[in-house]
Design an enzyme around this catalytic site. Structure first.
Site, PDB file in Angstrom:
ATOM      1  N   TYR A 184     -20.199   1.131  -4.545  1.00  0.00           N
ATOM      2  CA  TYR A 184     -21.684   1.778  -4.045  1.00  0.00           C
ATOM      3  C   TYR A 184     -21.378   1.440  -2.599  1.00  0.00           C
ATOM      4  CZ  TYR A 184     -26.589   2.230  -4.226  1.00  0.00           C
ATOM      5  OH  TYR A 184     -27.799   3.029  -3.976  1.00  0.00           O
ATOM      6  N   ASN A 186     -23.391  -0.078  -0.782  1.00  0.00           N
ATOM      7  CA  ASN A 186     -23.505  -1.398   0.273  1.00  0.00           C
ATOM      8  C   ASN A 186     -22.352  -2.390  -0.204  1.00  0.00           C
ATOM      9  OD1 ASN A 186     -23.747  -2.239  -2.814  1.00  0.00           O
ATOM     10  ND2 ASN A 186     -26.019  -2.767  -2.560  1.00  0.00           N
ATOM     11  N   LYS A 187     -21.179  -1.993  -0.792  1.00  0.00           N
ATOM     12  CA  LYS A 187     -20.130  -2.720  -0.969  1.00  0.00           C
ATOM     13  C   LYS A 187     -19.116  -2.704   0.448  1.00  0.00           C
ATOM     14  CE  LYS A 187     -21.420  -3.874  -5.297  1.00  0.00           C
ATOM     15  NZ  LYS A 187     -22.617  -2.986  -5.363  1.00  0.00           N
ATOM     16  N   HIS A 188     -18.268  -3.511   0.434  1.00  0.00           N
ATOM     17  CA  HIS A 188     -17.254  -3.564   1.617  1.00  0.00           C
ATOM     18  C   HIS A 188     -16.560  -2.167   1.738  1.00  0.00           C
ATOM     19  CE1 HIS A 188     -18.445  -7.604   1.848  1.00  0.00           C
ATOM     20  NE2 HIS A 188     -17.317  -8.278   2.352  1.00  0.00           N
ATOM     21  N   ILE A 189     -16.280  -1.854   0.667  1.00  0.00           N
ATOM     22  CA  ILE A 189     -15.383  -0.462   0.468  1.00  0.00           C
ATOM     23  C   ILE A 189     -16.576   0.440  -0.421  1.00  0.00           C
ATOM     24  CG2 ILE A 189     -13.410   0.849  -0.569  1.00  0.00           C
ATOM     25  CD1 ILE A 189     -12.782  -1.290   1.610  1.00  0.00           C
TER      26      ILE A 189
END
Length: 377
Positions: A184, A186-189
């Site tokens: 998603y 908002n994740k790092h990837i």
């Protein structure tokens, strides 16, 4: 609201690498569906990053959990021990399979599942433990794996928030029978939406691939012995994922720098709990920068977020406990159960702007705004 700064969003991804180049390649070649070559590349590179043998890309992190539960043959009446404090996707996957989620309260320092309370929850019907690493620090996996081995339980590791994090030097996502990630924004990837299932078990991986693709029979398409889902990731999403994964180490560094900057601004502030810097097994990766208000603060997280918004600062509430979810309460799950730590941090916890693209000035303004609303109480 500040006259000098625009509203600071709670999250803004960083997409200034090879994302555009890879997406253009998809469009020029026509490979935009789930059949494109970036899918396999992303699966293999993600698996390699977390020291797994097999990766199965899917449409989001929630359905990754759905497929993982079914692939492990967890069924009606089986019990799965999991955190009371997490996103509903974790319990929903268990419930949809007909299994029963059994809750464990949160640790007040790390906000992860309190592993010291797992054993007391084990019954003859317990078949698995679902670990969910929360917000920036991993769960104590040695204890979980020790319990699982002693009681012959499967381990599902939800590493959705732990891209690039390690536990005692080993990548999060490499533990247990099966693990999952979310991509998603908002994740790092990020791939916009998207997820992945990872395992070292070839049969489990193949089962997840089948479930992902409607369970077509290998020998004859459009013939089905089982009902699966369409959980496929597109080549467009995977193209983004490949570009993002190239920069994972850089992104981890940016997140830890963000955490350090917030810490320098807030560590001496009274009335709040800030994220725990480190444990014996990991340094915080600051997926988000969480704040828990002390009981001395006369307002709760909802009011704090309202006041921060007036200062031009976006925020998000902490997860709401599973035993207090209306949908589960209506069905009779978790009746008369209480998990005081999860209840407290849900009501008094929220996180500040924590996106990959956040600037130092935005961090300073967000921290100053938090201190302002605390001082105005």
């Amino acid at each position: 609201m500040s006259a000098t700064l625009p509203f600071i969003p709670v999250n803004e991804p960083l997409l200034n690498g090879n994302e555009e180049k890879n997406l253009i390649e998809c469009i020029r070649t026509g490979w935009i569906s789930s059949e494109g070559p970036f899918i396999k590349q992303f699966e293999e590179e993600m698996a390699g990053t977390v020291n797994r043998k097999f990766g199965v890309a899917v449409s989001n992190g929630s359905v990754a959990l759905d497929a993982a539960i079914v692939a492990l043959d967890l069924s009606v009446g089986d019990e799965v021990i999991m955190p009371a404090f997490t996103i509903i996707s974790c319990a929903a996957a268990i419930v949809r399979a007909g299994a029963v989620p059994v809750l464990v309260d949160a640790d007040p320092v790390t906000w992860n599942m309190d592993v010291s309370k797992i054993t007391e929850k084990i019954t003859a019907r317990t078949k698995a433990i679902m670990v969910v690493h929360i917000y920036g620090l991993p769960t104590d996996m040695d204890k979980v794996l020790e319990i699982a081995e002693a009681h012959n339980l499967k381990v599902i590791e939800d590493a959705a928030e732990m891209h690039g994090q390690t536990y005692k030097g080993k990548p999060c996502g490499s533990f247990g029978d099966i693990s999952t990630f979310s991509f998603y924004p908002n994740k790092h990837i990020t791939t916009g939406e998207g997820g992945m299932i990872l395992t070292d078990d070839e049969e489990l991986a193949e089962r997840c691939r089948s479930l992902r693709n409607l369970c077509f029979k290998a020998e004859q398409r459009f013939v089905h012995d089982e009902i699966g889902w369409n959980l496929r990731m597109t080549n467009l999403q995977a193209a983004m994922g490949v570009a993002q994964l190239e920069r994972l180490s850089e992104f981890v560094g940016l997140k830890r720098k963000m955490g350090s900057l917030y810490n320098s601004q807030l560590e001496s502030t009274t009335g709040i709990q800030i994220p725990h810097y480190r444990t014996d097994y990991a340094d915080n990766i600051y997926w988000v920068y969480g704040i828990v208000l002390d009981e001395s603060v006369p307002f709760d997280a909802k009011e704090a977020m309202k006041r921060l918004s007036a200062e031009g600062v976006g925020s998000r509430p902490f997860f709401w406990p599973m035993h207090e979810q209306p949908v589960f309460m209506r069905s009779g799950l978790f009746k008369n159960q209480n998990y005081p730590v999860a209840e407290r941090i849900a009501r008094r916890g929220f996180y500040l702007p924590s996106g990959m693209a956040i600037t130092e000035s935005q961090i300073q303004h967000s921290a100053a705004s938090l201190k302002k609303i605390l001082n105005a109480r």
